[in-house]
Design a protein around this motif. Structure first.
Motif, PDB file in Angstrom:
ATOM      1  N   ASN B 145       4.033  -1.929  11.508  1.00  0.00           N
ATOM      2  CA  ASN B 145       2.716  -1.946  10.866  1.00  0.00           C
ATOM      3  C   ASN B 145       2.917  -1.665   9.379  1.00  0.00           C
ATOM      4  O   ASN B 145       3.858  -0.948   9.018  1.00  0.00           O
ATOM      5  CB  ASN B 145       1.803  -0.843  11.437  1.00  0.00           C
ATOM      6  CG  ASN B 145       1.375  -1.086  12.881  1.00  0.00           C
ATOM      7  OD1 ASN B 145       0.866  -0.179  13.528  1.00  0.00           O
ATOM      8  ND2 ASN B 145       1.596  -2.271  13.402  1.00  0.00           N
ATOM      9  N   PRO B 146       2.039  -2.178   8.518  1.00  0.00           N
ATOM     10  CA  PRO B 146       2.186  -1.905   7.083  1.00  0.00           C
ATOM     11  C   PRO B 146       1.732  -0.482   6.761  1.00  0.00           C
ATOM     12  O   PRO B 146       0.708  -0.261   6.127  1.00  0.00           O
ATOM     13  CB  PRO B 146       1.283  -2.947   6.424  1.00  0.00           C
ATOM     14  CG  PRO B 146       0.358  -3.400   7.491  1.00  0.00           C
ATOM     15  CD  PRO B 146       0.927  -3.073   8.816  1.00  0.00           C
ATOM     16  N   LEU B 181       5.404  -8.286  11.433  1.00  0.00           N
ATOM     17  CA  LEU B 181       4.474  -7.357  10.774  1.00  0.00           C
ATOM     18  C   LEU B 181       3.107  -7.512  11.429  1.00  0.00           C
ATOM     19  O   LEU B 181       2.470  -8.564  11.308  1.00  0.00           O
ATOM     20  CB  LEU B 181       4.427  -7.684   9.277  1.00  0.00           C
ATOM     21  CG  LEU B 181       3.780  -6.674   8.346  1.00  0.00           C
ATOM     22  CD1 LEU B 181       4.451  -5.315   8.440  1.00  0.00           C
ATOM     23  CD2 LEU B 181       3.830  -7.174   6.908  1.00  0.00           C
ATOM     24  N   TYR B 184      -1.867  -6.578  10.184  1.00  0.00           N
ATOM     25  CA  TYR B 184      -1.915  -6.819   8.745  1.00  0.00           C
ATOM     26  C   TYR B 184      -3.341  -7.151   8.333  1.00  0.00           C
ATOM     27  O   TYR B 184      -3.952  -8.063   8.887  1.00  0.00           O
ATOM     28  CB  TYR B 184      -0.972  -7.970   8.400  1.00  0.00           C
ATOM     29  CG  TYR B 184      -0.625  -8.083   6.937  1.00  0.00           C
ATOM     30  CD1 TYR B 184       0.261  -7.202   6.354  1.00  0.00           C
ATOM     31  CD2 TYR B 184      -1.165  -9.106   6.157  1.00  0.00           C
ATOM     32  CE1 TYR B 184       0.598  -7.317   5.018  1.00  0.00           C
ATOM     33  CE2 TYR B 184      -0.821  -9.228   4.815  1.00  0.00           C
ATOM     34  CZ  TYR B 184       0.067  -8.329   4.255  1.00  0.00           C
ATOM     35  OH  TYR B 184       0.410  -8.444   2.934  1.00  0.00           O
ATOM     36  N   ASP B 185      -3.850  -6.397   7.383  1.00  0.00           N
ATOM     37  CA  ASP B 185      -5.221  -6.605   6.937  1.00  0.00           C
ATOM     38  C   ASP B 185      -5.188  -7.080   5.482  1.00  0.00           C
ATOM     39  O   ASP B 185      -5.086  -6.277   4.551  1.00  0.00           O
ATOM     40  CB  ASP B 185      -5.992  -5.278   7.078  1.00  0.00           C
ATOM     41  CG  ASP B 185      -7.487  -5.447   6.811  1.00  0.00           C
ATOM     42  OD1 ASP B 185      -7.862  -6.351   6.033  1.00  0.00           O
ATOM     43  OD2 ASP B 185      -8.270  -4.656   7.377  1.00  0.00           O
ATOM     44  N   VAL B 189      -4.979  -5.154   1.829  1.00  0.00           N
ATOM     45  CA  VAL B 189      -3.799  -5.344   0.970  1.00  0.00           C
ATOM     46  C   VAL B 189      -4.257  -5.753  -0.429  1.00  0.00           C
ATOM     47  O   VAL B 189      -3.772  -5.219  -1.433  1.00  0.00           O
ATOM     48  CB  VAL B 189      -2.839  -6.396   1.573  1.00  0.00           C
ATOM     49  CG1 VAL B 189      -1.769  -6.789   0.567  1.00  0.00           C
ATOM     50  CG2 VAL B 189      -2.205  -5.865   2.856  1.00  0.00           C
ATOM     51  N   LYS B 196       1.863  -4.221   1.081  1.00  0.00           N
ATOM     52  CA  LYS B 196       1.846  -5.675   1.242  1.00  0.00           C
ATOM     53  C   LYS B 196       3.158  -6.159   1.846  1.00  0.00           C
ATOM     54  O   LYS B 196       4.164  -5.440   1.863  1.00  0.00           O
ATOM     55  CB  LYS B 196       1.526  -6.370  -0.075  1.00  0.00           C
ATOM     56  CG  LYS B 196       2.444  -6.099  -1.251  1.00  0.00           C
ATOM     57  CD  LYS B 196       1.962  -6.961  -2.426  1.00  0.00           C
ATOM     58  CE  LYS B 196       2.849  -6.794  -3.639  1.00  0.00           C
ATOM     59  NZ  LYS B 196       2.608  -5.512  -4.344  1.00  0.00           N
ATOM     60  N   LEU B 197       3.106  -7.387   2.347  1.00  0.00           N
ATOM     61  CA  LEU B 197       4.271  -7.981   2.993  1.00  0.00           C
ATOM     62  C   LEU B 197       5.538  -7.817   2.165  1.00  0.00           C
ATOM     63  O   LEU B 197       6.578  -7.379   2.670  1.00  0.00           O
ATOM     64  CB  LEU B 197       4.011  -9.476   3.259  1.00  0.00           C
ATOM     65  CG  LEU B 197       5.231 -10.285   3.691  1.00  0.00           C
ATOM     66  CD1 LEU B 197       5.669  -9.875   5.087  1.00  0.00           C
ATOM     67  CD2 LEU B 197       4.937 -11.770   3.631  1.00  0.00           C
ATOM     68  N   ILE B 211       3.572 -12.686  10.627  1.00  0.00           N
ATOM     69  CA  ILE B 211       2.586 -11.675  10.230  1.00  0.00           C
ATOM     70  C   ILE B 211       1.419 -11.856  11.192  1.00  0.00           C
ATOM     71  O   ILE B 211       0.855 -12.938  11.293  1.00  0.00           O
ATOM     72  CB  ILE B 211       2.062 -11.923   8.803  1.00  0.00           C
ATOM     73  CG1 ILE B 211       3.219 -12.080   7.830  1.00  0.00           C
ATOM     74  CG2 ILE B 211       1.127 -10.805   8.349  1.00  0.00           C
ATOM     75  CD1 ILE B 211       3.013 -13.229   6.890  1.00  0.00           C
ATOM     76  N   PRO B 213      -2.300 -10.897  11.900  1.00  0.00           N
ATOM     77  CA  PRO B 213      -3.432 -10.248  11.240  1.00  0.00           C
ATOM     78  C   PRO B 213      -4.159  -9.306  12.194  1.00  0.00           C
ATOM     79  O   PRO B 213      -4.188  -9.538  13.400  1.00  0.00           O
ATOM     80  CB  PRO B 213      -4.318 -11.422  10.843  1.00  0.00           C
ATOM     81  CG  PRO B 213      -3.990 -12.493  11.823  1.00  0.00           C
ATOM     82  CD  PRO B 213      -2.551 -12.318  12.189  1.00  0.00           C
ATOM     83  N   GLU B 214      -4.705  -8.253  11.639  1.00  0.00           N
ATOM     84  CA  GLU B 214      -5.590  -7.366  12.409  1.00  0.00           C
ATOM     85  C   GLU B 214      -6.713  -8.250  12.960  1.00  0.00           C
ATOM     86  O   GLU B 214      -7.344  -8.989  12.205  1.00  0.00           O
ATOM     87  CB  GLU B 214      -6.141  -6.309  11.455  1.00  0.00           C
ATOM     88  CG  GLU B 214      -7.143  -5.362  12.059  1.00  0.00           C
ATOM     89  CD  GLU B 214      -6.478  -4.266  12.880  1.00  0.00           C
ATOM     90  OE1 GLU B 214      -5.758  -3.463  12.296  1.00  0.00           O
ATOM     91  OE2 GLU B 214      -6.683  -4.237  14.100  1.00  0.00           O
TER      92      GLU B 214
END
Lengths: 102, 273
Positions: B145-146, B181, B184-185, B189, B196-197, B211, B213-214
């Motif tokens: 997770n980021p 990842l 990712y929102d 970000v 960020k990525l 990636i 996404p949430e």
């Protein structure tokens, strides 16, 4: 929400990145040190103890790596009175051994 | 046909989406025609069967097979929605010590003669269960997770992969690692509220598989026990399908890196699924 709060929120991801970079670099140093270091430290203490009385806490073994070469640093602090008796010369009270590893 | 692959889905940290990702990647691989089995290594906390929607069909499990209390064929559950997909559930009652290197190796060898891909869903942590899940890995999908603790734990598990896997012990080519990842929102970000990525890639320095996404579709999928790749309309489902394609060597551009553009009406009524 004040202006200050706005900027604080704005920067939280960059804080996260900076903290992580430091943390991860530190974690990696510990992870990459070979597991023979504690054994080497124990053996060194045993050998040196045959000649001089040393305090186990006064010996450190570290491995530094700069990407090109590895440096094994052994630091032994000798007690003054004892080293004089056995005739070991250690002007500053410390004996430094720094062999260069490939 | 290429040699069968053992792929471990791991993370160090708990709750980042290992089981969701294992289910989604395994189902996605099966949809692409790969004969796939997904194994739950989280002994005592059996959940993969629940996410895969086959919890009521579990009779024998991975631990029974290791202990020779059941044959592999008796423990494998065939997915009813897609061809080529099987699940090997774990035990809910025993503990992680039920897994042994020899036992796990024997079961994986037997599976290798039947399947193209063996997905190992690792438990959290770096203890026995997690070590068993990654020991025989050819490749590893590191779910991250980021977020600071997740990235740090991923780095730790990468260290474990490079030192404690069978490939490392034997001096063979290292386990091939992939970053997935998740959660990712892109909107957060872009506001600087979330790593960020590029930040995560810079720190972990492993190739990016995808990636995710949430997305509300992830919870909806686990609610109904259907791997999220079957929800081909949802962003998360599409992202997992992309990741599967990349895993199989396809070149697919990464998406979901920019916040979704929402119309005026959508903004008024709030975020829809």
């Amino acid at each position: 929400m004040g202006l200050f709060d706005f900027f604080r929120r704005e920067r939280s991801a960059s804080h996260a990145k900076e903290r992580l970079q430091i943390l991860v670099a530190h974690d990696r140093v510990g992870r990459d040190s070979p597991d023979y270091l504690p054994l080497l430290q124990r053996d060194l203490i045993a050998v040196i103890a045959r000649y001089v009385e040393i305090d186990e806490d006064k010996l450190t073994v570290e491995l530094a790596n700069d990407g090109i070469s590895s440096m094994l640093a052994v630091n032994i602090e000798l007690p003054k009175s004892r080293s004089q008796k056995t005739g070991v010369r250690a002007p500053s009270g410390a004996l430094r051994v720094r062999p260069q590893l490939a | 046909m290429p040699a069968p692959k053992i792929v471990t889905v791991t993370s160090g940290k708990g709750g980042v989406g290992k089981t969701t990702s294992s289910a989604a990647l395994a189902a996605g691989l099966a949809l692409k025609g790969m004969k796939t089995v997904v194994i739950d290594f989280d002994v005592g906390l059996r959940n993969l069967d629940l996410v895969m929607g086959c919890e009521r069909r579990v009779v024998f499990d991975f631990v029974n097979v290791i202990n020779n209390e059941a044959r592999l064929k008796q423990a494998l559950i065939k997915d009813k929605r897609v061809e080529n997909l099987w699940i090997l559930p774990t035990s809910q009652t025993r503990d992680k010590d039920a897994l042994t290197k020899e036992g796990v190796g024997r079961v994986l060898d037997e599976l290798k003669s039947e399947f193209d891909v063996i997905v190992c869903d690792s438990p959290a942590g770096i203890e026995k269960g997690a070590l068993m899940a990654l020991y025989y890995a050819d490749e590893a999908v590191v779910v991250t997770n980021p977020e600071v603790s997740s990235v740090r734990d991923s780095d730790r598990i990468l260290g474990v992969l490079s030192s404690r896997s069978r490939r490392a012990e034997r001096g063979e080519p290292p386990v091939k690692t992939h970053l997935l990842l998740t959660r990712y929102d892109a909107a957060r970000v872009s506001k600087g509220e979330m790593l960020k990525l590029e930040d995560v890639l810079e720190i972990l320095a492993i190739p990016l598989l995808g990636i995710i996404p949430e997305s509300p579709s992830v919870l909806r999928a686990s609610n109904i026990g259907l791997p999220v790749v079957f929800d081909a309309e949802s962003p998360a489902g599409r992202a997992y399908n992309d990741a599967v394609g990349r895993f199989l060597g396809e070149t697919i551009e990464h998406r979901f890196l920019k916040p979704e553009r929402r119309g005026f009406l959508q903004r008024l009524i709030g975020r829809a699924a």
